[in-house]
Design an enzyme around this catalytic site. Structure first.
Site, short mmCIF file in Angstrom:
data_model
loop_
_atom_site.label_atom_id
_atom_site.label_comp_id
_atom_site.label_asym_id
_atom_site.label_seq_id
_atom_site.Cartn_x
_atom_site.Cartn_y
_atom_site.Cartn_z
CG ASP A 225 -1.86 1.16 1.28
OD1 ASP A 225 -2.99 1.00 0.80
OD2 ASP A 225 -1.46 2.25 1.76
CE1 TYR B 261 0.99 7.94 2.35
CE2 TYR B 261 1.39 5.65 1.80
CZ TYR B 261 0.60 6.62 2.37
OH TYR B 261 -0.59 6.26 2.97
CE LYS C 91 -3.47 4.81 0.54
NZ LYS C 91 -2.06 4.60 0.84
CG HIS D 108 -4.31 9.88 0.18
ND1 HIS D 108 -2.98 9.77 -0.12
CD2 HIS D 108 -4.43 9.49 1.47
CE1 HIS D 108 -2.33 9.32 0.94
NE2 HIS D 108 -3.18 9.14 1.92
N1 LIG Z 1 -5.10 6.59 3.67
C1 LIG Z 1 -4.48 7.29 4.58
O1 LIG Z 1 -4.77 8.48 4.79
C2 LIG Z 1 -3.37 6.67 5.36
C3 LIG Z 1 -2.82 7.33 6.46
C4 LIG Z 1 -1.81 6.71 7.18
C5 LIG Z 1 -1.39 5.43 6.83
N2 LIG Z 1 -1.93 4.81 5.73
C6 LIG Z 1 -1.48 3.45 5.29
O2 LIG Z 1 -1.58 2.53 6.40
C7 LIG Z 1 -0.30 1.94 6.63
C8 LIG Z 1 -0.13 1.58 8.08
O3 LIG Z 1 -0.35 2.70 8.92
P1 LIG Z 1 0.83 3.56 9.58
O4 LIG Z 1 2.10 3.25 8.91
O5 LIG Z 1 0.40 4.96 9.58
O6 LIG Z 1 0.84 3.11 11.09
P2 LIG Z 1 0.92 1.70 11.88
O7 LIG Z 1 1.17 0.59 10.93
O8 LIG Z 1 -0.24 1.67 12.80
O9 LIG Z 1 2.17 1.93 12.82
C9 LIG Z 1 3.47 2.05 12.34
C10 LIG Z 1 4.35 2.30 13.57
O10 LIG Z 1 4.34 1.14 14.41
C11 LIG Z 1 5.66 0.66 14.59
N3 LIG Z 1 5.60 -0.81 14.54
C12 LIG Z 1 5.39 -1.60 13.47
N4 LIG Z 1 5.39 -2.90 13.80
C13 LIG Z 1 5.60 -2.95 15.14
C14 LIG Z 1 5.72 -4.02 16.07
N5 LIG Z 1 5.61 -5.28 15.67
N6 LIG Z 1 5.94 -3.70 17.37
C15 LIG Z 1 6.06 -2.42 17.77
N7 LIG Z 1 5.94 -1.36 16.94
C16 LIG Z 1 5.72 -1.63 15.62
C17 LIG Z 1 6.48 1.23 13.45
O11 LIG Z 1 7.81 1.47 13.83
P3 LIG Z 1 9.10 0.88 12.99
O12 LIG Z 1 8.93 1.27 11.57
O13 LIG Z 1 10.25 1.52 13.67
O14 LIG Z 1 9.05 -0.60 13.21
C18 LIG Z 1 5.77 2.58 13.20
O15 LIG Z 1 6.24 3.56 14.11
C19 LIG Z 1 0.67 3.04 6.13
O16 LIG Z 1 1.99 2.59 5.99
C20 LIG Z 1 -0.01 3.45 4.85
O17 LIG Z 1 0.22 2.49 3.84
C21 LIG Z 1 -2.91 5.41 5.01
#
Ligand SMILES: NC(=O)c1ccc[n+]([C@@H]2O[C@H](COP(=O)([O-])OP(=O)(O)OC[C@H]3O[C@@H](n4cnc5c(N)ncnc54)[C@H](OP(=O)(O)O)[C@@H]3O)[C@@H](O)[C@H]2O)c1
Length: 278
Positions: free
Chosen positions: A48, A53, A78, A111
């Site tokens: 994704d 990004y 997106k 998005h």
């Molecule tokens: N459509 C939208 O508006 C929107 C907005 C935000 C995100 N997204 C999508 O959703 C995806 C996921 O959401 P997100 O990246 O925002 O947040 P997330 O996946 O909820 O959290 C990522 C955070 O958690 C940490 N983490 C990951 N695995 C872990 C584990 N096993 N134990 C402890 N900490 C862990 C990561 O740190 P490290 O990297 O240091 O491991 C990072 O700081 C994004 O990458 C993107 O593709 C979409």
């Protein structure tokens, strides 16, 4: 670990999507090729990304050098808010496809609704045309709340395949999720771990389940999403966490454990309200 362990979710347009993928928000463009290569080696087949990004090209290079047959991959990108419109959608899509080095994307999302610009209906009609061209398989939206979805349903011919919204135990958006279910729109949960901004992984409701199943708190939260039926793609820069986050199909949370985590809801969003992102 191999991909067949990941269930596929059926979409309302006949296509299906691997329920668990890898998100690349805030993955450094200079490191994206290496990080996505790690993810593909671990077994992730659903990636994704988004124009905003800045790392579509790195995703594309990782795909190209992986040698994985295209049909085994599911790639989402997106459209950014500035590109809403008609011709601007076609131009932005061409540019994303070129950066990704692909002939088609599996899923293209608006998005944010960006309601102050009032172009999401026009944008959606352009998405319908992209889908007809075959260069996009499924079309969907992101950060759309019930009023935005209602308008699309009333003024256009295509029900979005998915709505990608902020969703984690502290912010479950029950109204949007219920509306989506009623209209066969699948929920994609972004920020599934609360982006690390809340102490989700330290709460007893999560850590007790982790101890009981001999897994980590992050695996419990991802498993909660899977059992709720969400499509989910946690992000990590660290290979060991990517592997951990992918390994969530060997245990099952009990109804009591699921309910305890669901009861954590407190409306705690990590991002801005979708009406304010323009
Ligand atoms: N459509 C939208 O508006 C929107 C907005 C935000 C995100 N997204 C999508 O959703 C995806 C996921 O959401 P997100 O990246 O925002 O947040 P997330 O996946 O909820 O959290 C990522 C955070 O958690 C940490 N983490 C990951 N695995 C872990 C584990 N096993 N134990 C402890 N900490 C862990 C990561 O740190 P490290 O990297 O240091 O491991 C990072 O700081 C994004 O990458 C993107 O593709 C979409």
């Amino acid at each position: 670990m191999t991909q067949p362990l990941v269930p596929r979710i059926q979409l309302n347009d006949g296509f299906s999507i691997p329920q668990l993928g890898f998100g690349v928000f805030k993955v450094d463009p200079a490191k994206t090729e290496a990080i996505v290569t790690d993810a593909l080696e671990i077994g992730y087949r659903h990636i994704d990304t988004a124009r905003v990004y800045g790392n579509e090209a790195g995703v594309g290079r990782a795909i190209a050098q992986s040698g994985i047959p295209r049909e085994q991959l599911f790639i989402t990108t997106k459209l950014w808010n500035d590109d809403q419109g008609t011709q601007s959608v076609f131009d932005a899509f061409d540019a994303s496809l070129e950066r990704l080095g692909l002939d088609y994307v599996d899923l293209y999302l608006i998005h944010w609704p960006s309601p102050a610009n009032d172009r999401y209906v026009e944008t959606w009609k352009a998405f319908e045309r992209l889908r007809e061209s075959g260069r996009v398989r499924s079309i969907g939206v992101s950060n759309f709340l019930v009023p935005h979805l209602e308008r699309l349903l009333a003024e256009t011919d295509t029900v979005p395949a998915v709505d990608q919204i902020e969703l984690h135990p502290y912010h479950q958006q029950p109204e949007t999720a219920a509306f989506a279910e009623e209209h066969a729109i699948k929920i994609e949960a972004w920020g599934p771990l609360g982006q690390g901004k809340y102490p989700l992984l330290e709460l007893p409701e999560v850590t007790d389940a982790a101890a009981a199943h001999e897994v980590t708190p992050a695996q419990v939260v991802i498993r909660w999403h899977v059992q709720r039926g969400h499509i989910v793609f946690p992000k990590s820069n660290r290979r060991e966490r990517m592997a951990e986050n992918f390994d969530v199909f060997g245990f099952e949370l009990s109804p009591e454990e699921m309910d305890a985590i669901t009861a954590l809801e407190r409306g705690g969003r990590v991002s801005s309200h979708p009406d304010e992102v323009n």
